[in-house]
Design a protein around this motif. Structure first.
Motif, PDB file in Angstrom:
ATOM      1  N   VAL A  33      12.473 -33.433 -49.528  1.00 43.83           N
ATOM      2  CA  VAL A  33      11.785 -33.505 -47.555  1.00 43.83           C
ATOM      3  C   VAL A  33      10.627 -33.160 -48.402  1.00 43.83           C
ATOM      4  CG1 VAL A  33      11.350 -32.395 -46.001  1.00 43.83           C
ATOM      5  CG2 VAL A  33      13.701 -32.509 -46.736  1.00 43.83           C
ATOM      6  N   VAL A  34       9.425 -34.024 -48.846  1.00 41.31           N
ATOM      7  CA  VAL A  34       8.030 -33.857 -48.798  1.00 41.31           C
ATOM      8  C   VAL A  34       7.420 -34.016 -47.683  1.00 41.31           C
ATOM      9  CG1 VAL A  34       6.070 -35.276 -50.085  1.00 41.31           C
ATOM     10  CG2 VAL A  34       8.889 -35.918 -50.367  1.00 41.31           C
ATOM     11  N   GLN A  35       6.776 -32.613 -47.811  1.00 41.85           N
ATOM     12  CA  GLN A  35       5.824 -31.943 -46.863  1.00 41.85           C
ATOM     13  C   GLN A  35       4.363 -33.262 -46.754  1.00 41.85           C
ATOM     14  OE1 GLN A  35       5.412 -28.072 -45.021  1.00 41.85           O
ATOM     15  NE2 GLN A  35       7.861 -28.010 -46.293  1.00 41.85           N
ATOM     16  N   TYR A  36       4.206 -34.179 -46.669  1.00 41.36           N
ATOM     17  CA  TYR A  36       2.985 -35.039 -46.440  1.00 41.36           C
ATOM     18  C   TYR A  36       1.934 -34.148 -46.184  1.00 41.36           C
ATOM     19  CZ  TYR A  36       2.387 -36.437 -41.904  1.00 41.36           C
ATOM     20  OH  TYR A  36       2.770 -36.589 -40.180  1.00 41.36           O
ATOM     21  N   LEU A  37       1.349 -33.419 -45.338  1.00 41.15           N
ATOM     22  CA  LEU A  37       0.006 -32.197 -45.084  1.00 41.15           C
ATOM     23  C   LEU A  37       0.227 -31.784 -46.498  1.00 41.15           C
ATOM     24  CD1 LEU A  37       0.236 -32.124 -41.848  1.00 41.15           C
ATOM     25  CD2 LEU A  37      -0.645 -33.777 -42.773  1.00 41.15           C
ATOM     26  N   LYS A  38       1.093 -31.187 -47.144  1.00 36.03           N
ATOM     27  CA  LYS A  38       0.732 -30.299 -48.039  1.00 36.03           C
ATOM     28  C   LYS A  38       1.017 -30.969 -49.214  1.00 36.03           C
ATOM     29  CE  LYS A  38       2.995 -26.447 -46.469  1.00 36.03           C
ATOM     30  NZ  LYS A  38       4.443 -25.377 -46.356  1.00 36.03           N
ATOM     31  N   THR A  39       1.407 -31.948 -49.464  1.00 34.67           N
ATOM     32  CA  THR A  39       1.394 -32.693 -50.879  1.00 34.67           C
ATOM     33  C   THR A  39       1.029 -34.409 -50.138  1.00 34.67           C
ATOM     34  OG1 THR A  39       3.177 -31.454 -52.117  1.00 34.67           O
ATOM     35  CG2 THR A  39       2.582 -33.005 -52.845  1.00 34.67           C
ATOM     36  N   PRO A  40      -0.361 -34.722 -50.028  1.00 34.87           N
ATOM     37  CA  PRO A  40      -1.053 -35.728 -49.696  1.00 34.87           C
ATOM     38  C   PRO A  40      -0.590 -37.023 -50.686  1.00 34.87           C
ATOM     39  CG  PRO A  40      -2.194 -34.199 -49.094  1.00 34.87           C
ATOM     40  CD  PRO A  40      -1.733 -33.833 -49.850  1.00 34.87           C
ATOM     41  N   LEU A  41      -0.010 -38.038 -50.200  1.00 34.89           N
ATOM     42  CA  LEU A  41       0.352 -38.820 -50.974  1.00 34.89           C
ATOM     43  C   LEU A  41      -0.794 -39.827 -51.350  1.00 34.89           C
ATOM     44  CD1 LEU A  41       2.836 -39.222 -49.251  1.00 34.89           C
ATOM     45  CD2 LEU A  41       3.236 -41.595 -49.452  1.00 34.89           C
ATOM     46  N   THR A  42      -0.723 -39.943 -52.282  1.00 35.49           N
ATOM     47  CA  THR A  42      -1.645 -40.941 -53.786  1.00 35.49           C
ATOM     48  C   THR A  42      -2.083 -42.151 -52.484  1.00 35.49           C
ATOM     49  OG1 THR A  42      -1.110 -42.273 -55.317  1.00 35.49           O
ATOM     50  CG2 THR A  42      -2.046 -39.696 -55.145  1.00 35.49           C
ATOM     51  N   ARG A  43      -3.228 -43.014 -52.477  1.00 34.55           N
ATOM     52  CA  ARG A  43      -3.486 -45.031 -52.822  1.00 34.55           C
ATOM     53  C   ARG A  43      -2.409 -45.365 -52.799  1.00 34.55           C
ATOM     54  NH1 ARG A  43      -6.201 -49.833 -52.830  1.00 34.55           N
ATOM     55  NH2 ARG A  43      -6.825 -50.284 -50.937  1.00 34.55           N
ATOM     56  N   PRO A  44      -2.180 -44.985 -54.485  1.00 35.29           N
ATOM     57  CA  PRO A  44      -0.595 -46.120 -55.029  1.00 35.29           C
ATOM     58  C   PRO A  44       0.567 -45.557 -54.008  1.00 35.29           C
ATOM     59  CG  PRO A  44      -2.077 -45.479 -56.338  1.00 35.29           C
ATOM     60  CD  PRO A  44      -2.979 -44.426 -55.536  1.00 35.29           C
ATOM     61  N   GLU A  45       0.341 -44.397 -53.629  1.00 30.75           N
ATOM     62  CA  GLU A  45       1.847 -43.914 -53.459  1.00 30.75           C
ATOM     63  C   GLU A  45       2.698 -44.548 -51.924  1.00 30.75           C
ATOM     64  OE1 GLU A  45       2.611 -40.096 -55.215  1.00 30.75           O
ATOM     65  OE2 GLU A  45       1.643 -39.715 -53.676  1.00 30.75           O
ATOM     66  N   ILE A  46       0.702 -45.007 -51.314  1.00 27.39           N
ATOM     67  CA  ILE A  46       0.957 -45.254 -49.477  1.00 27.39           C
ATOM     68  C   ILE A  46       1.476 -46.700 -50.308  1.00 27.39           C
ATOM     69  CG2 ILE A  46      -0.529 -46.157 -47.806  1.00 27.39           C
ATOM     70  CD1 ILE A  46      -1.740 -42.946 -48.295  1.00 27.39           C
ATOM     71  N   LEU A  47       0.367 -47.430 -50.541  1.00 27.40           N
ATOM     72  CA  LEU A  47       0.877 -48.986 -51.058  1.00 27.40           C
ATOM     73  C   LEU A  47       2.593 -48.895 -51.624  1.00 27.40           C
ATOM     74  CD1 LEU A  47      -2.446 -49.780 -52.943  1.00 27.40           C
ATOM     75  CD2 LEU A  47      -1.675 -50.796 -50.514  1.00 27.40           C
ATOM     76  N   ASP A  48       2.499 -47.995 -52.469  1.00 24.20           N
ATOM     77  CA  ASP A  48       4.586 -48.584 -52.655  1.00 24.20           C
ATOM     78  C   ASP A  48       5.037 -48.265 -51.489  1.00 24.20           C
ATOM     79  OD1 ASP A  48       3.183 -49.264 -55.157  1.00 24.20           O
ATOM     80  OD2 ASP A  48       4.258 -47.301 -55.663  1.00 24.20           O
ATOM     81  N   LEU A  49       4.684 -47.574 -50.639  1.00 29.33           N
ATOM     82  CA  LEU A  49       5.982 -46.989 -49.819  1.00 29.33           C
ATOM     83  C   LEU A  49       5.631 -48.377 -48.414  1.00 29.33           C
ATOM     84  CD1 LEU A  49       7.067 -45.739 -47.466  1.00 29.33           C
ATOM     85  CD2 LEU A  49       4.696 -44.197 -47.070  1.00 29.33           C
TER      86      LEU A  49
END
Length: 121
Positions: A33-49
């Motif tokens: 479980v990734v709480q994305y507000l506490k650990t925001p995704l980076t731009r490369p991670e978002i693009l991978d997603l």
């Protein structure tokens, strides 16, 4: 994201997101479980997603009151690059929950969509 472990991008205040975590556990999975507000995704991670997301890139951006308050235009946030840029700047605009397993990802909204994804994978 090549393995078959389940990750859920989660927001604890969201009932649909909590439902996805509960449904995964009920199905016998113990998701990361990734709480994305506490650990925001980076731009490369978002693009991978976005490369594996089975939804349109624009669907990953919540077009809620906060979106409007920021003066953002829905038509200006449709490509993967535009979506990544806005989510890096405003992580709270990420639609949730997002379920990721292997080379597939979905937005788990409505709730039954998460359940179907869990059964299929």
């Amino acid at each position: 994201m090549a393995d078959d472990s389940l990750r859920i991008l989660h927001h604890t205040a969201c009932s649909t997101s909590r439902h996805a975590v509960d449904a995964a556990r009920a199905a016998g999975a113990e998701p990361e479980v990734v709480q994305y507000l506490k650990t925001p995704l980076t731009r490369p991670e978002i693009l991978d997603l976005l490369r594996i997301l089975q939804d349109a890139p624009a669907d990953l951006v919540r077009k809620d009151k906060y979106f409007k308050e920021q003066g953002l235009d829905p038509d200006a946030h449709t490509t993967p690059e535009q979506v990544a840029d806005v989510l890096v700047q405003h992580p709270r605009l990420m639609e949730r929950p997002v379920l990721i397993r292997g080379d597939r990802a979905i937005i788990g909204r409505p709730k039954d969509r998460a359940e179907r994804f869990l059964r299929e994978t």
